[in-house]
Design a protein around this motif. Structure first.
Motif, PDB file in Angstrom:
ATOM      1  N   SER A   1      -4.475  15.012   3.948  1.00 15.26           N
ATOM      2  CA  SER A   1      -4.487  14.089   5.092  1.00 15.26           C
ATOM      3  C   SER A   1      -3.101  13.520   5.388  1.00 15.26           C
ATOM      4  N   LYS A   2      -2.803  13.442   6.676  1.00 12.97           N
ATOM      5  CA  LYS A   2      -1.570  12.786   7.110  1.00 12.97           C
ATOM      6  C   LYS A   2      -1.931  11.366   7.534  1.00 12.97           C
ATOM      7  N   VAL A   3      -1.328  10.385   6.865  1.00  9.86           N
ATOM      8  CA  VAL A   3      -1.728   8.990   7.047  1.00  9.86           C
ATOM      9  C   VAL A   3      -0.578   8.123   7.537  1.00  9.86           C
ATOM     10  N   LEU A   4      -0.892   7.245   8.477  1.00 12.92           N
ATOM     11  CA  LEU A   4       0.064   6.226   8.915  1.00 12.92           C
ATOM     12  C   LEU A   4      -0.453   4.869   8.467  1.00 12.92           C
ATOM     13  N   GLU A   5       0.371   4.147   7.706  1.00 10.09           N
ATOM     14  CA  GLU A   5       0.011   2.794   7.283  1.00 10.09           C
ATOM     15  C   GLU A   5       0.835   1.786   8.084  1.00 10.09           C
ATOM     16  N   ILE A   6       0.168   0.794   8.653  1.00  3.35           N
ATOM     17  CA  ILE A   6       0.865  -0.272   9.375  1.00  3.35           C
ATOM     18  C   ILE A   6       0.868  -1.517   8.494  1.00  3.35           C
ATOM     19  N   GLY A   7       2.063  -1.955   8.090  1.00  2.00           N
ATOM     20  CA  GLY A   7       2.178  -3.123   7.206  1.00  2.00           C
ATOM     21  C   GLY A   7       2.409  -2.695   5.762  1.00  2.00           C
ATOM     22  N   THR A   8       3.602  -2.207   5.476  1.00  2.00           N
ATOM     23  CA  THR A   8       3.936  -1.740   4.113  1.00  2.00           C
ATOM     24  C   THR A   8       3.865  -2.888   3.110  1.00  2.00           C
ATOM     25  N   GLY A   9       4.359  -4.066   3.529  1.00  2.00           N
ATOM     26  CA  GLY A   9       4.352  -5.235   2.645  1.00  2.00           C
ATOM     27  C   GLY A   9       4.986  -4.926   1.306  1.00  2.00           C
ATOM     28  N   SER A  10       4.256  -5.215   0.231  1.00  2.00           N
ATOM     29  CA  SER A  10       4.766  -4.991  -1.124  1.00  2.00           C
ATOM     30  C   SER A  10       4.895  -3.515  -1.471  1.00  2.00           C
ATOM     31  N   GLY A  11       4.188  -2.656  -0.731  1.00  2.00           N
ATOM     32  CA  GLY A  11       4.190  -1.231  -1.052  1.00  2.00           C
ATOM     33  C   GLY A  11       3.046  -0.828  -1.970  1.00  2.00           C
ATOM     34  N   TYR A  12       2.232  -1.791  -2.388  1.00  2.00           N
ATOM     35  CA  TYR A  12       1.143  -1.475  -3.328  1.00  2.00           C
ATOM     36  C   TYR A  12       0.115  -0.521  -2.700  1.00  2.00           C
ATOM     37  N   GLN A  13      -0.327  -0.847  -1.495  1.00  2.00           N
ATOM     38  CA  GLN A  13      -1.287   0.037  -0.828  1.00  2.00           C
ATOM     39  C   GLN A  13      -0.666   1.422  -0.567  1.00  2.00           C
ATOM     40  N   THR A  14       0.606   1.447  -0.245  1.00  2.00           N
ATOM     41  CA  THR A  14       1.312   2.720  -0.022  1.00  2.00           C
ATOM     42  C   THR A  14       1.250   3.574  -1.288  1.00  2.00           C
ATOM     43  N   ALA A  15       1.486   2.928  -2.439  1.00  2.00           N
ATOM     44  CA  ALA A  15       1.461   3.649  -3.718  1.00  2.00           C
ATOM     45  C   ALA A  15       0.077   4.235  -3.981  1.00  2.00           C
ATOM     46  N   VAL A  16      -0.964   3.496  -3.601  1.00  2.00           N
ATOM     47  CA  VAL A  16      -2.340   3.996  -3.787  1.00  2.00           C
ATOM     48  C   VAL A  16      -2.561   5.212  -2.878  1.00  2.00           C
ATOM     49  N   LEU A  17      -2.123   5.125  -1.639  1.00  2.00           N
ATOM     50  CA  LEU A  17      -2.273   6.258  -0.711  1.00  2.00           C
ATOM     51  C   LEU A  17      -1.531   7.485  -1.255  1.00  2.00           C
ATOM     52  N   LEU A  18      -0.325   7.256  -1.769  1.00  2.00           N
ATOM     53  CA  LEU A  18       0.483   8.367  -2.289  1.00  2.00           C
ATOM     54  C   LEU A  18      -0.154   9.022  -3.522  1.00  2.00           C
TER      55      LEU A  18
ATOM     56  N   LEU B   1      13.287  -8.270   5.575  1.00  2.00           N
ATOM     57  CA  LEU B   1      13.482  -8.644   4.178  1.00  2.00           C
ATOM     58  C   LEU B   1      12.547  -7.838   3.262  1.00  2.00           C
ATOM     59  N   LEU B   2      11.291  -7.794   3.654  1.00  2.00           N
ATOM     60  CA  LEU B   2      10.306  -7.044   2.873  1.00  2.00           C
ATOM     61  C   LEU B   2      10.597  -5.553   2.898  1.00  2.00           C
ATOM     62  N   PHE B   3      10.970  -5.082   4.063  1.00  2.00           N
ATOM     63  CA  PHE B   3      11.284  -3.656   4.205  1.00  2.00           C
ATOM     64  C   PHE B   3      12.347  -3.244   3.190  1.00  2.00           C
ATOM     65  N   LYS B   4      13.415  -4.043   3.117  1.00  2.00           N
ATOM     66  CA  LYS B   4      14.531  -3.707   2.230  1.00  2.00           C
ATOM     67  C   LYS B   4      14.135  -3.795   0.764  1.00  2.00           C
ATOM     68  N   LYS B   5      13.404  -4.862   0.454  1.00  2.00           N
ATOM     69  CA  LYS B   5      12.966  -5.080  -0.922  1.00  2.00           C
ATOM     70  C   LYS B   5      12.072  -3.922  -1.397  1.00  2.00           C
ATOM     71  N   THR B   6      11.135  -3.565  -0.542  1.00  2.00           N
ATOM     72  CA  THR B   6      10.180  -2.513  -0.910  1.00  2.00           C
ATOM     73  C   THR B   6      10.858  -1.151  -0.941  1.00  2.00           C
ATOM     74  N   GLN B   7      11.851  -0.963  -0.089  1.00  2.00           N
ATOM     75  CA  GLN B   7      12.580   0.301  -0.120  1.00  2.00           C
ATOM     76  C   GLN B   7      13.265   0.502  -1.478  1.00  2.00           C
ATOM     77  N   ARG B   8      13.856  -0.589  -1.983  1.00  2.00           N
ATOM     78  CA  ARG B   8      14.499  -0.514  -3.309  1.00  2.00           C
ATOM     79  C   ARG B   8      13.468  -0.194  -4.383  1.00  2.00           C
ATOM     80  N   LEU B   9      12.313  -0.850  -4.271  1.00  2.00           N
ATOM     81  CA  LEU B   9      11.260  -0.643  -5.268  1.00  2.00           C
ATOM     82  C   LEU B   9      10.759   0.809  -5.245  1.00  2.00           C
ATOM     83  N   PHE B  10      10.544   1.345  -4.053  1.00  2.00           N
ATOM     84  CA  PHE B  10      10.108   2.746  -3.948  1.00  2.00           C
ATOM     85  C   PHE B  10      11.087   3.665  -4.671  1.00  2.00           C
TER      86      PHE B  10
END
Ligand code: SAH
Length: 213
Positions: free
Chosen positions: A82-99, A113-122
């Motif tokens: 499945s190709k998925v689009l998530e709106i609202g990355t936030g902490s990235g936790y839900q993104t990690a579950v999807l991945l 601010l969140l975008f940058k923080k979560t990008q580093r975390l990813f």
């Protein structure tokens, strides 16, 4: 900070709670048993990482409650292709579950601010969504459309039309709709302009920041 047997044990208990609360999709439960939620939390709140609650992250946003993440992911009925689009990355936790289910994840965050923080975390965690974008998810992400699934993790007062447009035929959009309180909705695209809709339980999300013309 890394994962530890303490955290793994706490996670196992959390998964049992999710099962008791009605989550049935074994794949979703298995993936969540492997995602270290404490690494997505504000360091001051790490001890609460395996409570089934939402907590504040940066920019007045929240990391979703694990039950909500499980419920929304279950409603998505994802396949490994499945190709998925998530709106609202936030902490990235839900993104990690999807991945954990499909590599084809696109995710959009509106707060820089969140975008940058979560990008580093990813990067630190070796998580690689197809695209992690800074922008207005209200408009979806046209460049990679159409999607099999779209997941909105913030409350929308009304249905963003662009998201329906960016779904494939047979594709599904999961979105909490409402103001103070929301109903979880699932829209399935049945034709260019036709949709089936299903209504699920009540939830409380932070608002989807609306695009202003
Ligand atoms: N999935 C996240 C939930 C975060 S809360 C998690 O598990 O942590 C909802 C997120 O949606 C917030 O980070 C908020 O900044 C973001 N958001 C709000 N409006 C948005 C918009 N129009 N486009 C993209 N992201 C938005």
């Amino acid at each position: 900070m890394r994962d530890s047997t303490k955290h793994q044990g706490q996670r196992k208990q959390l998964i049992e709670q999710l099962r008791e609360k009605g989550i049935k999709d074994e794949r979703v439960l298995k993936v969540m048993a492997g995602v270290p939620r404490h690494l997505f939390m504000d360091p001051a709140l790490v001890n609460f990482a395996y409570e089934d609650k939402a907590y504040p992250i940066a920019a007045e946003q929240t990391i979703s409650q694990p039950y909500t993440v499980a419920f929304q992911t279950e409603l998505l009925q994802l396949k490994p292709s499945s190709k998925v689009l998530e709106i609202g990355t936030g902490s990235g936790y839900q993104t990690a579950v999807l991945l954990g289910i499909t590599p084809q994840v696109y995710t959009v965050e509106r707060q820089q601010l969140l975008f940058k923080k979560t990008q580093r975390l990813f990067t630190q965690l070796g998580l690689r969504p197809k695209k992690h974008l800074f922008g207005d998810g209200y408009l979806g992400h046209e460049d990679a459309a159409p999607y099999d699934r779209i997941l909105v993790t913030a409350a929308a007062p009304e249905l963003p039309k662009s998201l329906l447009t960016q779904l494939k035929l047979g594709g599904k959009l999961i979105i909490p709709l409402g103001e103070e309180e929301q109903f979880m909705m699932r829209f399935t695209k049945t034709g260019v302009n036709s949709f089936d809709q299903e209504k699920f339980g009540r939830f409380r999300f932070v608002p989807l920041l609306q695009h202003k013309n």
